[in-house]
Scaffold this motif. Structure first.
Motif, PDB file in Angstrom:
ATOM      1  N   LYS A   1       0.838  -1.195   0.000  1.00 47.76           N
ATOM      2  CA  LYS A   1       0.000   0.000   0.000  1.00 47.76           C
ATOM      3  C   LYS A   1       0.877   1.252   0.000  1.00 47.76           C
ATOM      4  CE  LYS A   1      -3.651  -2.288   2.601  1.00 47.76           C
ATOM      5  NZ  LYS A   1      -4.448  -2.283   3.833  1.00 47.76           N
ATOM      6  N   PRO A   2       0.325   2.392  -0.470  1.00 46.16           N
ATOM      7  CA  PRO A   2       1.132   3.621  -0.526  1.00 46.16           C
ATOM      8  C   PRO A   2       1.712   4.047   0.824  1.00 46.16           C
ATOM      9  CG  PRO A   2      -0.867   3.895  -1.808  1.00 46.16           C
ATOM     10  CD  PRO A   2      -0.981   2.571  -1.091  1.00 46.16           C
ATOM     11  N   GLU A   3       0.962   3.852   1.904  1.00 49.71           N
ATOM     12  CA  GLU A   3       1.440   4.301   3.218  1.00 49.71           C
ATOM     13  C   GLU A   3       2.298   3.261   3.936  1.00 49.71           C
ATOM     14  OE1 GLU A   3      -2.522   2.416   3.454  1.00 49.71           O
ATOM     15  OE2 GLU A   3      -1.862   4.172   2.370  1.00 49.71           O
ATOM     16  N   GLU A   4       2.457   2.108   3.336  1.00 51.37           N
ATOM     17  CA  GLU A   4       3.310   1.064   3.913  1.00 51.37           C
ATOM     18  C   GLU A   4       3.850   0.205   2.782  1.00 51.37           C
ATOM     19  OE1 GLU A   4       0.119  -2.292   5.142  1.00 51.37           O
ATOM     20  OE2 GLU A   4       0.111  -0.517   6.414  1.00 51.37           O
ATOM     21  N   GLY A   5       4.539  -0.821   3.092  1.00 52.20           N
ATOM     22  CA  GLY A   5       5.086  -1.698   2.064  1.00 52.20           C
ATOM     23  C   GLY A   5       6.603  -1.674   2.069  1.00 52.20           C
ATOM     24  N   ILE A   6       7.165  -2.201   1.004  1.00 49.72           N
ATOM     25  CA  ILE A   6       8.621  -2.304   0.911  1.00 49.72           C
ATOM     26  C   ILE A   6       9.103  -1.747  -0.423  1.00 49.72           C
ATOM     27  CG2 ILE A   6       8.751  -4.345   2.396  1.00 49.72           C
ATOM     28  CD1 ILE A   6       9.186  -5.947  -0.286  1.00 49.72           C
ATOM     29  N   TYR A   7      10.352  -1.336  -0.430  1.00 53.05           N
ATOM     30  CA  TYR A   7      11.024  -0.945  -1.663  1.00 53.05           C
ATOM     31  C   TYR A   7      12.103  -1.971  -1.953  1.00 53.05           C
ATOM     32  CZ  TYR A   7       8.927   3.687  -1.477  1.00 53.05           C
ATOM     33  OH  TYR A   7       8.043   4.727  -1.461  1.00 53.05           O
ATOM     34  N   LYS A   8      12.268  -2.281  -3.219  1.00 50.76           N
ATOM     35  CA  LYS A   8      13.400  -3.097  -3.646  1.00 50.76           C
ATOM     36  C   LYS A   8      13.919  -2.498  -4.941  1.00 50.76           C
ATOM     37  CE  LYS A   8      10.344  -6.628  -5.573  1.00 50.76           C
ATOM     38  NZ  LYS A   8       9.980  -8.040  -5.519  1.00 50.76           N
ATOM     39  N   VAL A   9      15.152  -2.794  -5.237  1.00 54.34           N
ATOM     40  CA  VAL A   9      15.762  -2.224  -6.436  1.00 54.34           C
ATOM     41  C   VAL A   9      16.436  -3.329  -7.235  1.00 54.34           C
ATOM     42  CG1 VAL A   9      17.924  -1.612  -5.265  1.00 54.34           C
ATOM     43  CG2 VAL A   9      17.260  -0.396  -7.325  1.00 54.34           C
ATOM     44  N   PHE A  10      16.282  -3.238  -8.538  1.00 56.43           N
ATOM     45  CA  PHE A  10      16.992  -4.108  -9.468  1.00 56.43           C
ATOM     46  C   PHE A  10      18.115  -3.275 -10.072  1.00 56.43           C
ATOM     47  CE2 PHE A  10      12.639  -5.699  -9.383  1.00 56.43           C
ATOM     48  CZ  PHE A  10      12.843  -7.047  -9.141  1.00 56.43           C
ATOM     49  N   VAL A  11      19.342  -3.769  -9.988  1.00 58.48           N
ATOM     50  CA  VAL A  11      20.510  -3.027 -10.458  1.00 58.48           C
ATOM     51  C   VAL A  11      21.321  -3.911 -11.393  1.00 58.48           C
ATOM     52  CG1 VAL A  11      22.630  -1.851  -9.755  1.00 58.48           C
ATOM     53  CG2 VAL A  11      20.613  -1.717  -8.312  1.00 58.48           C
ATOM     54  N   GLN A  12      21.784  -3.310 -12.488  1.00 55.08           N
ATOM     55  CA  GLN A  12      22.644  -4.053 -13.409  1.00 55.08           C
ATOM     56  C   GLN A  12      24.099  -3.796 -13.052  1.00 55.08           C
ATOM     57  OE1 GLN A  12      22.961  -2.859 -17.547  1.00 55.08           O
ATOM     58  NE2 GLN A  12      22.945  -4.998 -18.161  1.00 55.08           N
ATOM     59  N   ARG A  13      24.836  -4.866 -12.861  1.00 53.35           N
ATOM     60  CA  ARG A  13      26.275  -4.766 -12.593  1.00 53.35           C
ATOM     61  C   ARG A  13      26.990  -4.665 -13.937  1.00 53.35           C
ATOM     62  NH1 ARG A  13      29.805  -9.228  -9.318  1.00 53.35           N
ATOM     63  NH2 ARG A  13      31.793  -8.153  -9.492  1.00 53.35           N
ATOM     64  N   LYS A  14      27.684  -3.563 -14.145  1.00 48.90           N
ATOM     65  CA  LYS A  14      28.289  -3.268 -15.442  1.00 48.90           C
ATOM     66  C   LYS A  14      29.375  -4.271 -15.840  1.00 48.90           C
ATOM     67  CE  LYS A  14      27.456  -0.026 -17.473  1.00 48.90           C
ATOM     68  NZ  LYS A  14      26.561   0.117 -18.583  1.00 48.90           N
ATOM     69  N   SER A  15      30.144  -4.774 -14.893  1.00 45.05           N
ATOM     70  CA  SER A  15      31.279  -5.633 -15.237  1.00 45.05           C
ATOM     71  C   SER A  15      30.851  -6.953 -15.877  1.00 45.05           C
ATOM     72  CB  SER A  15      32.143  -5.900 -14.007  1.00 45.05           C
ATOM     73  OG  SER A  15      31.394  -6.579 -13.020  1.00 45.05           O
ATOM     74  N   ASP A  16      29.704  -7.495 -15.475  1.00 52.11           N
ATOM     75  CA  ASP A  16      29.262  -8.763 -16.055  1.00 52.11           C
ATOM     76  C   ASP A  16      27.872  -8.680 -16.690  1.00 52.11           C
ATOM     77  OD1 ASP A  16      27.709  -8.584 -13.786  1.00 52.11           O
ATOM     78  OD2 ASP A  16      28.700 -10.225 -12.750  1.00 52.11           O
ATOM     79  N   GLU A  17      27.262  -7.493 -16.657  1.00 50.85           N
ATOM     80  CA  GLU A  17      25.944  -7.223 -17.235  1.00 50.85           C
ATOM     81  C   GLU A  17      24.845  -8.114 -16.672  1.00 50.85           C
ATOM     82  OE1 GLU A  17      25.874  -6.756 -21.460  1.00 50.85           O
ATOM     83  OE2 GLU A  17      27.527  -5.333 -21.448  1.00 50.85           O
TER      84      GLU A  17
END
Length: 70
Positions: free
Chosen positions: A16-32
């Motif tokens: 929900k907007p007032e709660e919940g979690i954040y996660k991030v997807f990140v690309q590692r440049k050295s091995d893509e």
């Protein structure tokens, strides 16, 4: 001069907007490879998972390509 943009990170909010979690997807440049990060958990994910995740914020890297003159 041409510009190209590559996705390097995708921030996702689950819950929900007032709660919940954040996660991030990140690309590692050295091995893509793509990684999912949430708090202290880090794990490798397939690029298809990143493409199917709902985006809260996306971060791109700009590349300027030089076009040879004719």
């Amino acid at each position: 001069m041409l510009k190209k943009y590559n996705l390097i990170a995708n921030v996702v909010h689950d819950g929900k907007p007032e709660e919940g979690i954040y996660k991030v997807f990140v690309q590692r440049k050295s091995d893509e490879l793509w990684y999912e990060m949430q708090d202290l958990h880090v794990g490798e994910v397939l690029p298809q998972v990143v493409a199917l995740s709902g985006a809260y914020l996306q971060i791109y890297e700009q590349h300027v390509l030089q076009v040879p003159e004719s």
